[in-house]
Design an enzyme around this catalytic site. Structure first.
Site, PDB file in Angstrom:
ATOM      1  N   GLY A  53       1.211   2.293  -2.957  1.00 23.11           N
ATOM      2  CA  GLY A  53       0.715   0.946  -2.671  1.00 23.11           C
ATOM      3  C   GLY A  53      -0.898   0.741  -2.997  1.00 23.11           C
ATOM      4  O   GLY A  53      -1.540  -0.207  -3.292  1.00 23.11           O
ATOM      5  N   ARG A  54      -1.379   1.786  -2.797  1.00 19.89           N
ATOM      6  CA  ARG A  54      -3.059   1.739  -3.307  1.00 19.89           C
ATOM      7  C   ARG A  54      -3.407   1.307  -4.854  1.00 19.89           C
ATOM      8  O   ARG A  54      -4.250   0.911  -5.040  1.00 19.89           O
ATOM      9  CB  ARG A  54      -3.619   3.101  -2.871  1.00 19.89           C
ATOM     10  CG  ARG A  54      -3.801   3.419  -1.499  1.00 19.89           C
ATOM     11  CD  ARG A  54      -4.028   4.836  -1.012  1.00 19.89           C
ATOM     12  NE  ARG A  54      -4.068   4.930   0.298  1.00 19.89           N
ATOM     13  CZ  ARG A  54      -3.770   6.236   1.128  1.00 19.89           C
ATOM     14  NH1 ARG A  54      -3.614   7.092   0.649  1.00 19.89           N
ATOM     15  NH2 ARG A  54      -3.986   6.104   2.393  1.00 19.89           N
ATOM     16  N   TYR A  98      -7.531  -2.801   3.720  1.00 19.66           N
ATOM     17  CA  TYR A  98      -6.092  -2.526   3.829  1.00 19.66           C
ATOM     18  C   TYR A  98      -5.567  -1.381   2.878  1.00 19.66           C
ATOM     19  O   TYR A  98      -6.196  -1.176   2.025  1.00 19.66           O
ATOM     20  CB  TYR A  98      -5.232  -3.823   3.811  1.00 19.66           C
ATOM     21  CG  TYR A  98      -5.267  -4.903   2.801  1.00 19.66           C
ATOM     22  CD1 TYR A  98      -5.561  -4.541   1.470  1.00 19.66           C
ATOM     23  CD2 TYR A  98      -4.769  -5.930   2.758  1.00 19.66           C
ATOM     24  CE1 TYR A  98      -5.674  -5.421   0.477  1.00 19.66           C
ATOM     25  CE2 TYR A  98      -4.765  -7.009   1.847  1.00 19.66           C
ATOM     26  CZ  TYR A  98      -5.040  -6.726   0.612  1.00 19.66           C
ATOM     27  OH  TYR A  98      -5.142  -7.444  -0.385  1.00 19.66           O
ATOM     28  N   GLU A  99      -4.513  -0.889   3.301  1.00 16.93           N
ATOM     29  CA  GLU A  99      -3.608   0.033   2.629  1.00 16.93           C
ATOM     30  C   GLU A  99      -4.758   1.478   2.427  1.00 16.93           C
ATOM     31  O   GLU A  99      -4.699   2.007   1.415  1.00 16.93           O
ATOM     32  CB  GLU A  99      -2.959  -0.426   1.259  1.00 16.93           C
ATOM     33  CG  GLU A  99      -1.928  -1.245   1.471  1.00 16.93           C
ATOM     34  CD  GLU A  99      -1.214  -1.481   0.543  1.00 16.93           C
ATOM     35  OE1 GLU A  99      -0.721  -0.692  -0.447  1.00 16.93           O
ATOM     36  OE2 GLU A  99      -0.773  -2.632   0.307  1.00 16.93           O
ATOM     37  N   GLY A 100      -5.347   1.632   3.506  1.00 15.39           N
ATOM     38  CA  GLY A 100      -6.215   2.601   3.498  1.00 15.39           C
ATOM     39  C   GLY A 100      -7.757   2.453   3.262  1.00 15.39           C
ATOM     40  O   GLY A 100      -7.973   1.877   2.078  1.00 15.39           O
TER      41      GLY A 100
END
Length: 380
Positions: A242-243, A362-364
């Site tokens: 996803g990153r 988001y997503e880390g």
């Protein structure tokens, strides 16, 4: 090293660029103002095959590579990050996870509909006290034999109200810590599942971000993804991919702001000439162009690592860390180049600046990406 794109990749890139210009641009400011979900635009994305780009055609997907997905994400994000994040979550967090780790029954029941855009998916990991610290899940899934009883709250969920299928990460055995976490598929409308109000956000205001509440929700055992205790590993593997999508989104936001600033600098005059002829502006554009190209190469490398079956934890983290930094810095400079016009909505760059910030969160978060990177280089 060959940095050239295939003819198919060029066609995907052009199709995404055309869609962004013709379908997303006309009402993007109005959607941002009204916080309106791009329902019709997302539906058309599904019809064009953009919501299941990397999914095998036998499950309704387009069967394309990660680089093609990145190219499309970049083009859409130049215009509307609220729409591109819907595409990112559906592709990277939901479709990929289901295809990689789901059972055939789960794929037939859910993936085939999500990949075509018939329905949307959502990924539910973050909680009020478990954002970056994903091991501290307070949401519980108590094993009752043939089903789980799900209780807890999830926060900041993209596609929160528009999704029909939710992948929920929950703790089954607290004693086992991260090895006691499971990933469960929950359908909208089941008893005890409530959707909170839409969040009033700084950026990506068109996407629907909600809190979700689960009160004694019954989830069949067949809706668990993977073996018992696989949930945390599932979440981390899914987020790693996803990153790459969010890195591509950040890249697109930066590139969109740069293109607008470049065009404006060739039209706006000050002190008797176009402002691009002033060194102060020209040097800003030079820095923006260089940093965007560096970010692009990092993003493409991560996508290619994934396509070639290599470990992409490090390259994906570096791509997201750097591309999100470039997105924030480039959009701020784009507003500066536009001067007073950059501070009003009609010129778009203020919206891109607001949208850019979330790519560092988001997503880390960027801090989490530095943890991933430092662990990798110190381990080597």
């Amino acid at each position: 090293m060959d940095f050239s794109l295939t003819e198919e990749q060029k066609l995907i890139q052009q199709a995404a660029r055309d869609f962004a210009q013709t379908e997303l641009l006309p009402e993007v400011i109005e959607r941002d103002d009204a916080q309106r979900f791009p329902k019709e635009e997302v539906k058309k994305l599904g019809e064009l095959g953009f919501l299941g780009m990397m999914v095998d055609p036998k499950y309704g997907g387009s069967g394309l590579d990660t680089l093609s997905y990145v190219l499309a994400m970049e083009e859409l994000s130049k215009i509307d990050a609220s729409t591109s994040v819907v595409m990112s979550v559906n592709n990277s967090l939901v479709c990929w996870g289901l295809e990689a780790f789901g059972t055939e029954e789960q794929k037939e029941k859910y993936l085939t509909k999500i990949a075509t855009g018939e329905i949307l998916g959502a990924f539910c990991l973050s909680e009020p006290e478990a954002g970056s610290d994903a091991t501290s899940q307070k949401t519980t899934a108590i094993d009752k034999g043939d089903h789980y009883i799900l209780n807890g709250t999830k926060n900041w969920i993209t596609n929160g109200s528009s999704a029909s299928v939710y992948i929920v990460i929950a703790q089954t055995d607290k004693e086992k810590k991260h090895r006691g976490i499971n990933a469960l598929i929950v359908e909208k409308g089941v008893e005890g599942f409530e959707i909170g109000p839409k969040e009033n956000k700084l950026g990506i205001r068109g996407s629907d971000t909600h809190s979700l509440m689960f009160n004694d929700v019954k989830v069949p055992k067949e809706n668990r993804i993977g073996e018992d205790g696989f949930g945390f590993k599932f979440a981390m593997k899914t987020l790693a991919g996803g990153r790459i999508g969010i890195a591509a989104q950040a890249l697109g936001i930066a590139a969109g702001a740069y293109e607008m600033a470049l065009k404006y600098s060739k039209q706006r005059k000050a002190f008797g000439t176009e402002i691009c002829n002033h060194q102060a502006i020209a040097f800003k554009l030079a820095d923006m162009h260089t940093e965007i190209q560096a970010a692009r190469l990092l993003v493409y490398q991560a996508a290619m690592d994934k396509d070639n079956g290599k470990d992409y934890d490090l390259s994906g983290a570096m791509a997201k860390l750097y591309a999100s930094k470039v997105a924030m810095e480039t959009t701020v400079e784009a507003v500066q180049i536009h001067g007073g016009n950059g501070f009003v909505k009609d010129y778009h760059v203020e919206r891109l600046m607001r949208d850019a910030k979330i790519t560092q969160i988001y997503e880390g978060t960027s801090e989490i990406q530095k943890i991933v990177i430092s662990r990798s280089i110190l381990r080597d």
